[in-house]
Design a protein around this motif. Sequence first.
Motif, PDB file in Angstrom:
ATOM      1  N   ALA A 290       0.820  -1.218   0.000  1.00 21.41           N
ATOM      2  CA  ALA A 290       0.000   0.000   0.000  1.00 21.41           C
ATOM      3  C   ALA A 290       0.851   1.264   0.000  1.00 21.41           C
ATOM      4  N   GLY A 291       2.134   1.111   0.273  1.00 14.97           N
ATOM      5  CA  GLY A 291       3.001   2.280   0.316  1.00 14.97           C
ATOM      6  C   GLY A 291       2.761   3.143   1.541  1.00 14.97           C
ATOM      7  N   ILE A 292       2.429   2.482   2.661  1.00 16.20           N
ATOM      8  CA  ILE A 292       2.186   3.199   3.911  1.00 16.20           C
ATOM      9  C   ILE A 292       3.074   2.610   4.997  1.00 16.20           C
ATOM     10  N   THR A 293       3.144   3.284   6.121  1.00 12.63           N
ATOM     11  CA  THR A 293       3.959   2.789   7.222  1.00 12.63           C
ATOM     12  C   THR A 293       3.279   1.605   7.896  1.00 12.63           C
ATOM     13  N   GLN A 294       4.069   0.811   8.596  1.00 10.86           N
ATOM     14  CA  GLN A 294       3.518  -0.334   9.316  1.00 10.86           C
ATOM     15  C   GLN A 294       2.531   0.114  10.391  1.00 10.86           C
ATOM     16  N   PRO A 295       2.818   1.199  11.161  1.00 17.67           N
ATOM     17  CA  PRO A 295       1.817   1.643  12.139  1.00 17.67           C
ATOM     18  C   PRO A 295       0.499   2.080  11.487  1.00 17.67           C
ATOM     19  N   ALA A 296       0.590   2.735  10.330  1.00 19.57           N
ATOM     20  CA  ALA A 296      -0.641   3.147   9.631  1.00 19.57           C
ATOM     21  C   ALA A 296      -1.434   1.919   9.186  1.00 19.57           C
ATOM     22  N   ALA A 297      -0.729   0.916   8.684  1.00 19.44           N
ATOM     23  CA  ALA A 297      -1.402  -0.319   8.272  1.00 19.44           C
ATOM     24  C   ALA A 297      -2.043  -1.009   9.476  1.00 19.44           C
ATOM     25  N   THR A 298      -1.327  -1.057  10.578  1.00 18.81           N
ATOM     26  CA  THR A 298      -1.844  -1.691  11.793  1.00 18.81           C
ATOM     27  C   THR A 298      -3.126  -1.004  12.257  1.00 18.81           C
ATOM     28  N   GLN A 299      -3.130   0.326  12.261  1.00 15.60           N
ATOM     29  CA  GLN A 299      -4.316   1.073  12.687  1.00 15.60           C
ATOM     30  C   GLN A 299      -5.489   0.842  11.742  1.00 15.60           C
ATOM     31  N   THR A 300      -5.209   0.879  10.461  1.00 16.56           N
ATOM     32  CA  THR A 300      -6.275   0.688   9.474  1.00 16.56           C
ATOM     33  C   THR A 300      -6.849  -0.721   9.568  1.00 16.56           C
ATOM     34  N   ILE A 301      -5.978  -1.709   9.687  1.00 14.25           N
ATOM     35  CA  ILE A 301      -6.433  -3.099   9.785  1.00 14.25           C
ATOM     36  C   ILE A 301      -7.242  -3.310  11.058  1.00 14.25           C
ATOM     37  N   ALA A 302      -6.841  -2.666  12.149  1.00 12.81           N
ATOM     38  CA  ALA A 302      -7.612  -2.782  13.402  1.00 12.81           C
ATOM     39  C   ALA A 302      -9.040  -2.278  13.198  1.00 12.81           C
ATOM     40  N   LEU A 303      -9.186  -1.176  12.474  1.00 10.88           N
ATOM     41  CA  LEU A 303     -10.529  -0.657  12.181  1.00 10.88           C
ATOM     42  C   LEU A 303     -11.302  -1.615  11.281  1.00 10.88           C
ATOM     43  N   MET A 304     -10.604  -2.223  10.340  1.00 10.80           N
ATOM     44  CA  MET A 304     -11.250  -3.175   9.431  1.00 10.80           C
ATOM     45  C   MET A 304     -11.675  -4.443  10.172  1.00 10.80           C
ATOM     46  N   VAL A 305     -10.895  -4.857  11.160  1.00 14.55           N
ATOM     47  CA  VAL A 305     -11.273  -6.009  11.994  1.00 14.55           C
ATOM     48  C   VAL A 305     -12.546  -5.663  12.767  1.00 14.55           C
TER      49      VAL A 305
ATOM     50  N   GLY B 103       3.905 -18.417  16.540  1.00 12.51           N
ATOM     51  CA  GLY B 103       2.871 -17.446  16.858  1.00 12.51           C
ATOM     52  C   GLY B 103       3.252 -15.997  16.615  1.00 12.51           C
ATOM     53  N   ARG B 104       4.433 -15.755  16.031  1.00 12.69           N
ATOM     54  CA  ARG B 104       4.873 -14.369  15.816  1.00 12.69           C
ATOM     55  C   ARG B 104       4.297 -13.741  14.565  1.00 12.69           C
ATOM     56  N   HIS B 105       3.912 -14.531  13.611  1.00 14.43           N
ATOM     57  CA  HIS B 105       3.433 -13.985  12.350  1.00 14.43           C
ATOM     58  C   HIS B 105       1.910 -13.994  12.318  1.00 14.43           C
ATOM     59  N   LYS B 106       1.350 -12.817  12.102  1.00 17.63           N
ATOM     60  CA  LYS B 106      -0.103 -12.683  12.013  1.00 17.63           C
ATOM     61  C   LYS B 106      -0.456 -12.410  10.559  1.00 17.63           C
ATOM     62  N   PHE B 107      -1.468 -13.111  10.089  1.00 21.19           N
ATOM     63  CA  PHE B 107      -1.882 -12.995   8.704  1.00 21.19           C
ATOM     64  C   PHE B 107      -3.284 -12.396   8.618  1.00 21.19           C
ATOM     65  N   VAL B 108      -3.468 -11.545   7.637  1.00 16.60           N
ATOM     66  CA  VAL B 108      -4.737 -10.847   7.445  1.00 16.60           C
ATOM     67  C   VAL B 108      -5.464 -11.464   6.259  1.00 16.60           C
ATOM     68  N   ARG B 109      -6.747 -11.750   6.482  1.00 15.12           N
ATOM     69  CA  ARG B 109      -7.622 -12.307   5.439  1.00 15.12           C
ATOM     70  C   ARG B 109      -8.931 -11.554   5.434  1.00 15.12           C
TER      71      ARG B 109
END
Length: 115
Positions: A16-31, A45-51
């Motif tokens: 997406a061309g964004i920072t990891q914190p920005a992605a984390t925040q956006t994904i949290a809202l999407m969850v 258990g260290r790797h989290k995958f988004v679907r």
Amino acid sequence: MTESEPLTINQIAKLAGITQPAATQTIALMVKDDIVKINTESKDGRHKFVRFTDHGRAMLPLLTAHWEATTEATKELESELPYSLTEIVKAATSRLEEKPFAARLKEAHQKKIGR
């Protein structure tokens, strides 16, 4: 995300061309809105995958249409400007990754009040 699902948050940020914190925040809202879900699929258990959830997948045609409209509107706006807004945003993002705005603000504040 559909063609290469699942992806890690870091992979999504890079795509997406964004920072990891920005992605984390956006994904949290999407969850929260049941658009995506996060699974821990690695042995340690260290790797989290988004679907996408079923709800999120059903939204894809509308999201794609919105993205295409946004791209078209951006191109139209840029054609009316003497410079590329996209390039300015990319340059600003790059500079902010090197030195975050909070650090810049702190430095400016210290110069003004001498502390």
